[in-house]
Design a protein around this motif. Structure first.
Motif, short mmCIF file in Angstrom:
data_model
loop_
_atom_site.label_atom_id
_atom_site.label_comp_id
_atom_site.label_asym_id
_atom_site.label_seq_id
_atom_site.Cartn_x
_atom_site.Cartn_y
_atom_site.Cartn_z
N VAL A 162 0.86 -1.18 0.00
CA VAL A 162 0.00 0.00 0.00
C VAL A 162 0.90 1.24 0.00
N ARG A 163 0.64 2.13 -0.94
CA ARG A 163 1.44 3.37 -0.99
C ARG A 163 1.33 4.08 0.36
N ASP A 368 0.70 3.63 -9.00
CA ASP A 368 -0.24 2.64 -8.46
C ASP A 368 -0.49 1.57 -9.52
N GLY A 369 -0.54 0.32 -9.08
CA GLY A 369 -0.77 -0.78 -10.01
C GLY A 369 0.51 -1.41 -10.55
N VAL A 395 2.00 -2.41 -6.22
CA VAL A 395 1.67 -1.20 -5.48
C VAL A 395 0.17 -0.94 -5.56
N THR A 396 -0.47 -0.79 -4.42
CA THR A 396 -1.89 -0.44 -4.40
C THR A 396 -2.03 1.00 -3.91
N PRO A 397 -3.14 1.64 -4.27
CA PRO A 397 -3.26 3.08 -3.94
C PRO A 397 -3.23 3.35 -2.44
#
Lengths: 401, 401
Positions: A162-163, A368-369, A395-397
């Motif tokens: 998670v960012r 993201d992504g 990476v997720t938002p």
């Protein structure tokens, strides 16, 4: 086992250890091809003997704590079993296709230490952030610079990242603001897992590395460069690193790397006595970093200035004890060329020079992504190569609010 | 219990928790007067109910993990038992004089984080090391600066502190040398022990401090200033700190400190939202530092710029998870006056102004054989004061060779 199928590099010359969920329960295992052998069941069936510690283990720590003699005995027995056609039927029942057993974090991490031992990486960082000064600080060639990271957020390969949010203060702003990191980066590293502990007050001599270190994992030390830049003076990185550190699911035992040792770079000035090895050796691991579908860089581990044995000797020279499950990582692995650097900070030269991926999109830091996968191979006995377990993460938002 | 005898400050209004060796086995206990009540035996006898977790516990972690509702229930029941004359005979069998049961480290430490939250301390350090510049760095008033220390070398009060060796490079030398630290120091701090964990990715809001933190211990973050000065750039303290961190043997639960909360200093500039408390409170703990037989300084904890709730919110705002047994310390507690500083670096102003002890001897930093004891008291319910468990340690000579 007549044939070993699956991903290359996981034959009898490798046999890395991990922990997988079997019927929902964490179980120690050894990987061969694309299968995992249930070591708890194997010891319960009398096939291997680790002094009984594998039967009820939920992490590899009991095996690691058992020490080098037990590590050798278990590996020798596994090699015997995997080479004996008569054992095939027995083993068959204890083998699980990897696709059916989820790997989890293989160790309970004690302390996590991160070094900074690539001269090219440290020099690049110096050039990017302090262009007017000597790239290396005065202490760098005298000791392996390192610091403690957060052990509780070491996660297994595949865990979504998670960012992180936090305070950033770009030079253009008067005061800091709070929000998602805009400079999310990776650090491609090699980690060393401590098996046999050492007591408080007893430094581990530089030549006793193999008495304590069990094996090697790939590490991605995710880094939020904007958070780090604002927070790190004077006590070093903190929230810019502590949100997640990913490690490979399978630990390659040192015994599988006997052919991978190679001469390490000569040190100038010579190291102080406690850091001077009788035989100065690094590990010839070839890393690659894949950003989505594009291999963007191929860091060579052999050129690291400070060796894993020096790192361990330094870490303990003040009397600090080692615990089973302690993890120490090399620091970002960067070679001399731009296509050999281990971070996107260096690849994009501080964000000034975007990288083009195979799909034509441009990047400086992570979007993201995005998915990043670090892989490595090493020379194996018999002339082949083994593949270290990949470390990957998407990476997720950032969380909202 | 008709009377509670022993050291003042350990009455029914306190009841701190620890772990003691009973017949050689680590056993959770609660302290009353100069006695320890065996909580494993008490739960086995049906006297207290922590859901069964105390019976086989060897650290306080299972009690800590059980969460605030169980902490409240156990404390309420203990207060009841210790106030009921009819229970005396039953309790008598479970009570051990402290002189007969050795206390051990009460928790299995997860991660150890050390902050830097006293404005006076950070300013003093700035003035000593950077006399020509602003004493506080630009980030200091915007976030609680902190870093990870070594969890595996957190030791219980009373553990001897072996003088660490390492690399030092005084300004007078061209290159570093190896040897025993010549500037061994203390840092008088207050530590917070995390009970209830939090998942990865879920920041703990600043007003949810009491949902997670179980209690308070005094901390001595022993520091080798010469090792630290040479190693700390750019990644922060490492071997200058990692040889030992001492904590008190008895954890004072937050419940015993309900009367100790006091207004915390106003912050300028105002903190960012995630650090802004609805009710900004610090703890009114009065510390003293005894160097051999001399009380040399009395640091006031109430004036800390960053509160424990802000530290916890900052530590987790990037999504870092908390584990039961995580320990975070305040950083050196220093007040505005020289006789209120929490380190000998400040007391001797960088070693330039020696301190005279009661026996007439002079000191700047620690000599072999010296003992340092940090104590503290706090307002208690009922108008009295409780005494936090001391943290003490004696310096033994560096190992030879």
């Amino acid at each position: 086992m007549a044939t070993i199928e699956g991903t290359p590099g996981y034959g009898r010359d490798h046999l890395p250890y991990g922990v997988v969920l079997v019927a929902g329960a964490p179980t120690p295992a050894v990987r061969i091809g694309d299968q995992a052998l249930d070591l708890a069941a194997a010891e319960a069936a009398g096939l291997v003997d680790a002094g009984g510690v594998l039967r009820s283990a939920t992490t590899l720590n009991p095996l690691l704590a058992a020490g080098p003699a037990v590590w050798r005995r278990v590996r020798a027995r596994l090699l015997e079993l995997f080479s004996d056609p008569a054992a095939d039927a027995t083993l068959e029942e204890l083998l699980h296709p990897l696709a059916q057993v989820e790997p989890v974090l293989p160790i309970a991490v004690g302390d996590y230490v991160d070094f900074y031992s690539s001269e090219h990486h440290a020099s690049n960082v110096g050039r990017i952030f302090r262009p007017d000064q000597e790239p290396l600080l005065p202490n760098w060639r005298h000791l392996p610079i390192g610091y403690h990271g957060r052990a509780g957020t070491v996660v297994v390969s595949g865990t979504p990242i998670v960012r992180p949010s936090g305070q950033r203060k770009p030079p253009s702003q008067e005061s800091p603001s709070f929000g998602p990191s805009a400079r999310l980066d990776i650090e491609a590293e090699v980690g060393f897992v401590v098996g046999a502990p050492s007591p408080l007050g007893a430094p581990v001599p530089v030549d006793r590395f193999a008495d304590h270190v069990f094996g090697v994992v790939l590490v991605n030390d995710w880094s939020a460069r904007d958070l780090q830049a604002w927070e790190y003076q004077p006590l070093g990185p903190f929230l810019g690193k502590s949100f997640a550190t990913s490690v490979g699911a399978w630990i390659t035992p040192l015994a599988a790397l006997s052919e991978a040792w190679t001469d390490a770079p000569t040190q100038d000035p010579p190291a102080l006595d406690y850091l001077r090895e009788s035989d100065r050796r690094g590990l010839d691991l070839s890393l690659t970093v894949r950003w989505n579908d594009t291999v963007v860089t191929s860091p060579p581990f052999a050129g690291m200035y400070w060796t894993p044995a020096q790192q361990l000797a330094h870490l303990t020279v003040n009397g600090a004890s080692l615990r089973t499950g302690d993890l120490y990582a090399s620091g970002t692995v960067s070679g001399p060329r731009r296509d050999q650097v281990g971070s996107f900070l260096e690849l994009s030269w501080g964000g000034a020079e975007p990288v083009t991926l195979a799909d034509g999109s441009e990047r400086t830091f992570l979007a993201d992504g995005d998915t990043v996968t670090i892989e490595a191979t090493a020379p194996a006995s018999g002339g082949g190569r083994i593949t270290l377990a990949e470390v990957t993460g998407a990476v997720t938002p950032a969380r909202s609010g």
